[in-house]
Design an enzyme around this catalytic site. Structure first.
Site, PDB file in Angstrom:
ATOM      1  N   TYR A   1       4.664  -4.162   8.343  1.00  0.00           N
ATOM      2  CA  TYR A   1       4.797  -4.821   7.048  1.00  0.00           C
ATOM      3  C   TYR A   1       6.240  -4.756   6.558  1.00  0.00           C
ATOM      4  CZ  TYR A   1       3.914  -5.945   2.138  1.00  0.00           C
ATOM      5  OH  TYR A   1       3.933  -6.521   0.900  1.00  0.00           O
TER       6      TYR A   1
ATOM      7  N   ARG B   1       3.943   1.874   7.143  1.00  0.00           N
ATOM      8  CA  ARG B   1       4.087   0.441   6.853  1.00  0.00           C
ATOM      9  C   ARG B   1       5.127  -0.191   7.793  1.00  0.00           C
ATOM     10  NH1 ARG B   1       0.379   2.001   4.354  1.00  0.00           N
ATOM     11  NH2 ARG B   1      -0.332   1.385   2.270  1.00  0.00           N
TER      12      ARG B   1
ATOM     13  N   ASP C   1      -3.514 -22.554   0.805  1.00  0.00           N
ATOM     14  CA  ASP C   1      -4.120 -21.336   1.340  1.00  0.00           C
ATOM     15  C   ASP C   1      -4.895 -21.696   2.595  1.00  0.00           C
ATOM     16  OD1 ASP C   1      -4.621 -18.366  -0.005  1.00  0.00           O
ATOM     17  OD2 ASP C   1      -6.180 -18.920   1.431  1.00  0.00           O
TER      18      ASP C   1
ATOM     19  N   GLY D   1      -5.198 -13.484  -6.280  1.00  0.00           N
ATOM     20  CA  GLY D   1      -4.143 -12.507  -6.472  1.00  0.00           C
ATOM     21  C   GLY D   1      -2.871 -13.053  -7.088  1.00  0.00           C
ATOM     22  N   ILE D   2      -1.731 -12.620  -6.540  1.00  0.00           N
ATOM     23  CA  ILE D   2      -0.433 -12.984  -7.082  1.00  0.00           C
ATOM     24  C   ILE D   2      -0.199 -14.488  -7.001  1.00  0.00           C
ATOM     25  CG2 ILE D   2       2.054 -12.740  -6.769  1.00  0.00           C
ATOM     26  CD1 ILE D   2       1.537  -9.856  -5.854  1.00  0.00           C
TER      27      ILE D   2
ATOM     28  N   ASP E   1      -2.842 -23.804   7.188  1.00  0.00           N
ATOM     29  CA  ASP E   1      -2.482 -22.597   7.929  1.00  0.00           C
ATOM     30  C   ASP E   1      -0.971 -22.601   8.102  1.00  0.00           C
ATOM     31  OD1 ASP E   1      -2.011 -20.556   9.705  1.00  0.00           O
ATOM     32  OD2 ASP E   1      -3.587 -21.107  11.108  1.00  0.00           O
TER      33      ASP E   1
ATOM     34  N   LYS F   1       8.943  -7.916   5.655  1.00  0.00           N
ATOM     35  CA  LYS F   1       9.547  -8.104   4.339  1.00  0.00           C
ATOM     36  C   LYS F   1      11.068  -7.978   4.396  1.00  0.00           C
ATOM     37  CE  LYS F   1       5.772  -9.120   2.308  1.00  0.00           C
ATOM     38  NZ  LYS F   1       5.528 -10.512   1.834  1.00  0.00           N
TER      39      LYS F   1
ATOM     40  N   PRO G   1      -7.085  -8.373  -5.766  1.00  0.00           N
ATOM     41  CA  PRO G   1      -8.360  -8.238  -5.058  1.00  0.00           C
ATOM     42  C   PRO G   1      -8.208  -7.585  -3.685  1.00  0.00           C
ATOM     43  CG  PRO G   1      -8.239 -10.372  -6.130  1.00  0.00           C
ATOM     44  CD  PRO G   1      -6.886  -9.743  -6.292  1.00  0.00           C
TER      45      PRO G   1
END
Length: 252
Positions: A150, A147, A39, A19-20, A62, A154, A186
């Site tokens: 989330y 959301r 990752d 992804g990003i 992690d 953020k 993805p």
């Protein structure tokens, strides 16, 4: 462009197996940087790094675990650029978000960003300065439906960005964040396939139309903004949150 040349720089990108994060790592390598992709998925991050050649290395880490983060960063002789791209999402309101989901999102999106910055900043200060780019979201400053957790994480990323920018400006450490709207990754493909089987085309059209520009963003478009904010081209920029949202805020 000369001002976005990262030759001689060491960049660390979290969440870089796909992804990003992967797009950012690729963009940095193309700009001349040596890039460490981090990752939690060891196989996927090493596969992602192998596609980028000798200038890239994939390391399993992690980011929610303090000891793992410290041990990983101790192995770096220096860090010039840190991109905190690792993050996870959750769909739910206040009443439908379980404490376990709240904690899971906080640990990755907030604690992980905090731990990586905490070990990277001393290396940047020792090296004469550096640049941090955190991944916020339009959810940080806009009331998105379903959301809750989330958006909370953020918002915290945005606040941490401002604090770090203020506290280390005299140490030549710049810290900014970006706030994307929906980006076709993805993760989005998997989410749509799982929750809307047989309706994928309909849902992708709906997701695209939620931005005035009429489509989702691409990881490569996000990566180009990150390159600007992590290069000398943005040397006068710190403590900023850059929207990259297809007109979401101003043109709705």
């Amino acid at each position: 462009m000369k001002h976005t040349d990262l030759t001689g720089k060491h960049a660390v990108v979290t969440g870089a197996a796909s992804g990003i994060g992967e797009a950012i790592a690729r963009c940095f390598v193309e700009a001349g940087a040596n890039v460490t992709l981090l990752d939690v998925n060891e196989v996927r991050v090493q596969e992602a790094a192998s596609k980028l050649g000798e200038a890239a290395a994939g390391v399993a880490c992690d980011i929610t675990q303090e000891d793992a983060v410290r041990k990983t960063f101790e192995g770096f002789p220096g860090v010039d650029i840190l991109v905190n791209s690792a993050g996870i999402a959750h769909v739910g309101t206040l009443l439908t978000t379980a404490p376990a989901d709240f904690d899971r999102l906080f640990n990755v999106n907030v604690r992980g960003t905090y731990l990586c910055m905490q070990v990277a900043v001393p290396k940047m200060v020792e090296g004469g300065g550096g640049t941090i780019l955190n991944m916020a979201s339009i959810a940080a400053t806009s009331g998105l439906p379903d959301r809750f957790a989330y958006s909370m994480t953020k918002g915290a990323v945005l606040s941490m960005t401002l604090s770090v920018a203020r506290d280390y400006i005299d140490k030549k450490v710049r810290c900014n964040c970006i706030s994307p709207a929906r980006v076709h990754t993805p993760f989005v493909d998997g989410f749509v396939a799982k929750n809307y089987p047989g309706r994928e085309a309909e849902m992708f059209e709906k997701l695209g139309k939620s931005q005035p520009i009429g489509r989702m963003g691409t990881p490569d478009e996000i990566a180009l903004l990150v390159l600007y904010l992590c290069s000398e081209a943005s040397s006068f920029v710190t403590g900023c949150d850059y929207p990259i949202d297809g007109g979401f805020f101003n043109l709705r």
